[in-house]
Scaffold this motif. Structure first.
Motif, PDB file in Angstrom:
ATOM      1  N   VAL A  90     -30.850  12.228 152.549  1.00  0.00           N
ATOM      2  CA  VAL A  90     -29.866  11.961 153.598  1.00  0.00           C
ATOM      3  C   VAL A  90     -30.568  11.646 154.921  1.00  0.00           C
ATOM      4  O   VAL A  90     -30.320  10.603 155.534  1.00  0.00           O
ATOM      5  N   ALA A  91     -31.450  12.544 155.358  1.00  0.00           N
ATOM      6  CA  ALA A  91     -32.125  12.378 156.649  1.00  0.00           C
ATOM      7  C   ALA A  91     -33.384  13.228 156.690  1.00  0.00           C
ATOM      8  O   ALA A  91     -33.457  14.256 156.034  1.00  0.00           O
ATOM      9  N   GLY A  92     -34.358  12.769 157.474  1.00  0.00           N
ATOM     10  CA  GLY A  92     -35.592  13.526 157.634  1.00  0.00           C
ATOM     11  C   GLY A  92     -36.051  13.501 159.078  1.00  0.00           C
ATOM     12  O   GLY A  92     -35.713  12.570 159.828  1.00  0.00           O
ATOM     13  N   ILE A  93     -36.832  14.500 159.468  1.00  0.00           N
ATOM     14  CA  ILE A  93     -37.284  14.590 160.848  1.00  0.00           C
ATOM     15  C   ILE A  93     -38.680  15.197 160.902  1.00  0.00           C
ATOM     16  O   ILE A  93     -38.996  16.154 160.207  1.00  0.00           O
ATOM     17  N   ARG A  94     -39.541  14.588 161.736  1.00  0.00           N
ATOM     18  CA  ARG A  94     -40.859  15.132 161.982  1.00  0.00           C
ATOM     19  C   ARG A  94     -40.782  16.198 163.079  1.00  0.00           C
ATOM     20  O   ARG A  94     -39.785  16.285 163.789  1.00  0.00           O
ATOM     21  N   TYR A  95     -41.870  16.927 163.273  1.00  0.00           N
ATOM     22  CA  TYR A  95     -41.870  17.962 164.312  1.00  0.00           C
ATOM     23  C   TYR A  95     -41.761  17.329 165.696  1.00  0.00           C
ATOM     24  O   TYR A  95     -41.333  17.980 166.655  1.00  0.00           O
ATOM     25  N   THR A  96     -42.125  16.054 165.806  1.00  0.00           N
ATOM     26  CA  THR A  96     -42.040  15.343 167.079  1.00  0.00           C
ATOM     27  C   THR A  96     -40.610  14.947 167.424  1.00  0.00           C
ATOM     28  O   THR A  96     -40.335  14.554 168.548  1.00  0.00           O
ATOM     29  N   GLY A  97     -39.735  15.005 166.430  1.00  0.00           N
ATOM     30  CA  GLY A  97     -38.366  14.555 166.622  1.00  0.00           C
ATOM     31  C   GLY A  97     -38.090  13.184 166.022  1.00  0.00           C
ATOM     32  O   GLY A  97     -36.930  12.759 165.957  1.00  0.00           O
ATOM     33  N   ASP A  98     -39.152  12.488 165.595  1.00  0.00           N
ATOM     34  CA  ASP A  98     -38.948  11.202 164.913  1.00  0.00           C
ATOM     35  C   ASP A  98     -38.115  11.424 163.661  1.00  0.00           C
ATOM     36  O   ASP A  98     -38.365  12.365 162.899  1.00  0.00           O
ATOM     37  N   SER A  99     -37.154  10.553 163.428  1.00  0.00           N
ATOM     38  CA  SER A  99     -36.255  10.759 162.299  1.00  0.00           C
ATOM     39  C   SER A  99     -35.947   9.454 161.595  1.00  0.00           C
ATOM     40  O   SER A  99     -36.158   8.372 162.156  1.00  0.00           O
ATOM     41  N   PHE A 100     -35.476   9.562 160.368  1.00  0.00           N
ATOM     42  CA  PHE A 100     -34.932   8.392 159.692  1.00  0.00           C
ATOM     43  C   PHE A 100     -33.843   8.841 158.733  1.00  0.00           C
ATOM     44  O   PHE A 100     -33.735  10.019 158.391  1.00  0.00           O
ATOM     45  N   TYR A 101     -33.013   7.858 158.342  1.00  0.00           N
ATOM     46  CA  TYR A 101     -31.780   8.153 157.636  1.00  0.00           C
ATOM     47  C   TYR A 101     -31.580   7.230 156.441  1.00  0.00           C
ATOM     48  O   TYR A 101     -32.056   6.089 156.425  1.00  0.00           O
ATOM     49  N   ALA A 102     -30.846   7.730 155.479  1.00  0.00           N
ATOM     50  CA  ALA A 102     -30.363   6.872 154.411  1.00  0.00           C
ATOM     51  C   ALA A 102     -29.369   5.877 155.001  1.00  0.00           C
ATOM     52  O   ALA A 102     -28.641   6.205 155.942  1.00  0.00           O
ATOM     53  N   ASP A 103     -29.342   4.685 154.454  1.00  0.00           N
ATOM     54  CA  ASP A 103     -28.438   3.652 154.978  1.00  0.00           C
ATOM     55  C   ASP A 103     -26.983   4.110 154.947  1.00  0.00           C
ATOM     56  O   ASP A 103     -26.186   3.735 155.818  1.00  0.00           O
ATOM     57  N   SER A 104     -26.637   4.919 153.959  1.00  0.00           N
ATOM     58  CA  SER A 104     -25.242   5.320 153.784  1.00  0.00           C
ATOM     59  C   SER A 104     -24.733   6.235 154.899  1.00  0.00           C
ATOM     60  O   SER A 104     -23.516   6.377 155.069  1.00  0.00           O
ATOM     61  N   VAL A 105     -25.642   6.851 155.659  1.00  0.00           N
ATOM     62  CA  VAL A 105     -25.214   7.776 156.711  1.00  0.00           C
ATOM     63  C   VAL A 105     -25.657   7.328 158.091  1.00  0.00           C
ATOM     64  O   VAL A 105     -25.291   7.968 159.093  1.00  0.00           O
ATOM     65  N   LYS A 106     -26.420   6.269 158.166  1.00  0.00           N
ATOM     66  CA  LYS A 106     -26.942   5.802 159.449  1.00  0.00           C
ATOM     67  C   LYS A 106     -25.805   5.483 160.406  1.00  0.00           C
ATOM     68  O   LYS A 106     -24.827   4.823 160.035  1.00  0.00           O
ATOM     69  N   GLY A 107     -25.927   6.002 161.621  1.00  0.00           N
ATOM     70  CA  GLY A 107     -24.882   5.780 162.616  1.00  0.00           C
ATOM     71  C   GLY A 107     -23.782   6.822 162.594  1.00  0.00           C
ATOM     72  O   GLY A 107     -22.977   6.898 163.518  1.00  0.00           O
ATOM     73  N   ARG A 108     -23.735   7.632 161.543  1.00  0.00           N
ATOM     74  CA  ARG A 108     -22.700   8.687 161.442  1.00  0.00           C
ATOM     75  C   ARG A 108     -23.321  10.083 161.498  1.00  0.00           C
ATOM     76  O   ARG A 108     -22.700  11.007 162.008  1.00  0.00           O
ATOM     77  N   ALA A 168     -46.741  16.852 157.749  1.00  0.00           N
ATOM     78  CA  ALA A 168     -46.000  16.365 158.913  1.00  0.00           C
ATOM     79  C   ALA A 168     -45.318  15.032 158.678  1.00  0.00           C
ATOM     80  O   ALA A 168     -44.406  14.668 159.422  1.00  0.00           O
ATOM     81  N   THR A 169     -45.749  14.293 157.672  1.00  0.00           N
ATOM     82  CA  THR A 169     -45.205  12.952 157.455  1.00  0.00           C
ATOM     83  C   THR A 169     -43.841  13.001 156.790  1.00  0.00           C
ATOM     84  O   THR A 169     -43.555  13.869 155.973  1.00  0.00           O
ATOM     85  N   LEU A 170     -43.009  12.036 157.128  1.00  0.00           N
ATOM     86  CA  LEU A 170     -41.680  11.935 156.547  1.00  0.00           C
ATOM     87  C   LEU A 170     -41.751  11.363 155.138  1.00  0.00           C
ATOM     88  O   LEU A 170     -42.609  10.552 154.831  1.00  0.00           O
ATOM     89  N   ASN A 171     -40.816  11.777 154.305  1.00  0.00           N
ATOM     90  CA  ASN A 171     -40.773  11.293 152.933  1.00  0.00           C
ATOM     91  C   ASN A 171     -39.355  11.451 152.409  1.00  0.00           C
ATOM     92  O   ASN A 171     -38.708  12.467 152.658  1.00  0.00           O
ATOM     93  N   ALA A 172     -38.874  10.441 151.692  1.00  0.00           N
ATOM     94  CA  ALA A 172     -37.501  10.475 151.185  1.00  0.00           C
ATOM     95  C   ALA A 172     -37.402  10.983 149.745  1.00  0.00           C
ATOM     96  O   ALA A 172     -36.299  11.071 149.214  1.00  0.00           O
ATOM     97  N   SER A 173     -38.516  11.305 149.137  1.00  0.00           N
ATOM     98  CA  SER A 173     -38.490  11.766 147.751  1.00  0.00           C
ATOM     99  C   SER A 173     -38.352  13.279 147.686  1.00  0.00           C
ATOM    100  O   SER A 173     -39.106  14.005 148.338  1.00  0.00           O
ATOM    101  N   PRO A 174     -37.418  13.765 146.871  1.00  0.00           N
ATOM    102  CA  PRO A 174     -37.279  15.230 146.746  1.00  0.00           C
ATOM    103  C   PRO A 174     -38.559  15.915 146.278  1.00  0.00           C
ATOM    104  O   PRO A 174     -38.814  17.060 146.649  1.00  0.00           O
ATOM    105  N   THR A 175     -39.364  15.218 145.493  1.00  0.00           N
ATOM    106  CA  THR A 175     -40.583  15.828 144.968  1.00  0.00           C
ATOM    107  C   THR A 175     -41.635  16.069 146.041  1.00  0.00           C
ATOM    108  O   THR A 175     -42.596  16.796 145.810  1.00  0.00           O
ATOM    109  N   ALA A 176     -41.451  15.484 147.214  1.00  0.00           N
ATOM    110  CA  ALA A 176     -42.410  15.659 148.312  1.00  0.00           C
ATOM    111  C   ALA A 176     -42.157  16.938 149.105  1.00  0.00           C
ATOM    112  O   ALA A 176     -42.932  17.263 149.997  1.00  0.00           O
ATOM    113  N   TYR A 177     -41.087  17.637 148.802  1.00  0.00           N
ATOM    114  CA  TYR A 177     -40.694  18.831 149.545  1.00  0.00           C
ATOM    115  C   TYR A 177     -40.964  20.083 148.703  1.00  0.00           C
ATOM    116  O   TYR A 177     -40.566  20.147 147.541  1.00  0.00           O
ATOM    117  N   SER A 178     -41.614  21.056 149.338  1.00  0.00           N
ATOM    118  CA  SER A 178     -42.028  22.259 148.618  1.00  0.00           C
ATOM    119  C   SER A 178     -41.039  23.410 148.740  1.00  0.00           C
ATOM    120  O   SER A 178     -41.040  24.313 147.906  1.00  0.00           O
TER     121      SER A 178
END
Length: 122
Positions: free
Chosen positions: A47-65, A100-110
């Motif tokens: 859905v969405a991810g955020i770095r410690y710096t505040g940089d973020s990115f979103y899935a297209d389906s939720v962007k803007g909402r 610290a890097t952003l990643n959209a894959s569930p397998t990247a999260y511990s």
């Protein structure tokens, strides 16, 4: 280590909800964190991810909402969800990476929270 998600519930289409995810047991102040969701019969999706710096990115389906944010001092990440639609109905999970890097894959999260149910009625 525990991630505790909260804030889900039942809302009408067009409404808003704010999810929270509080981490305990260690600090994630330098880690990327994210929100995922899983609808019945579907795979878990980013859905969405955020770095410690505040940089973020979103899935297209939720962007803007949806807006993801974090409070490093509180070891907490948030997901503000506006203009909700029935297709947003799912169990929402927060997750944290070791890196610290952003990643959209569930397998990247511990680390994963237990999930909170969001139901959007039409």
């Amino acid at each position: 280590v525990q991630l505790q998600a909260s804030g889900g519930g039942l809302v009408q289409a067009g409404g808003s909800l704010r999810l929270s995810c509080a981490a305990s047991g260690r600090t994630f102040s330098r880690s990327a964190m994210g929100w995922f969701r899983q609808a019945p019969g579907k795979e878990r999706e980013f859905v969405a991810g955020i770095r410690y710096t505040g940089d973020s990115f979103y899935a297209d389906s939720v962007k803007g909402r949806f807006t993801i944010s974090r409070d490093n001092a509180k070891n907490t990440v948030y997901l503000q969800m506006n203009s909700l639609i029935p297709e947003d109905t799912a169990v929402y999970y927060c997750a944290a990476r070791e890196y610290a890097t952003l990643n959209a894959s569930p397998t990247a999260y511990s680390y994963w929270g237990q999930g909170t149910l969001v139901t959007v009625s039409s």
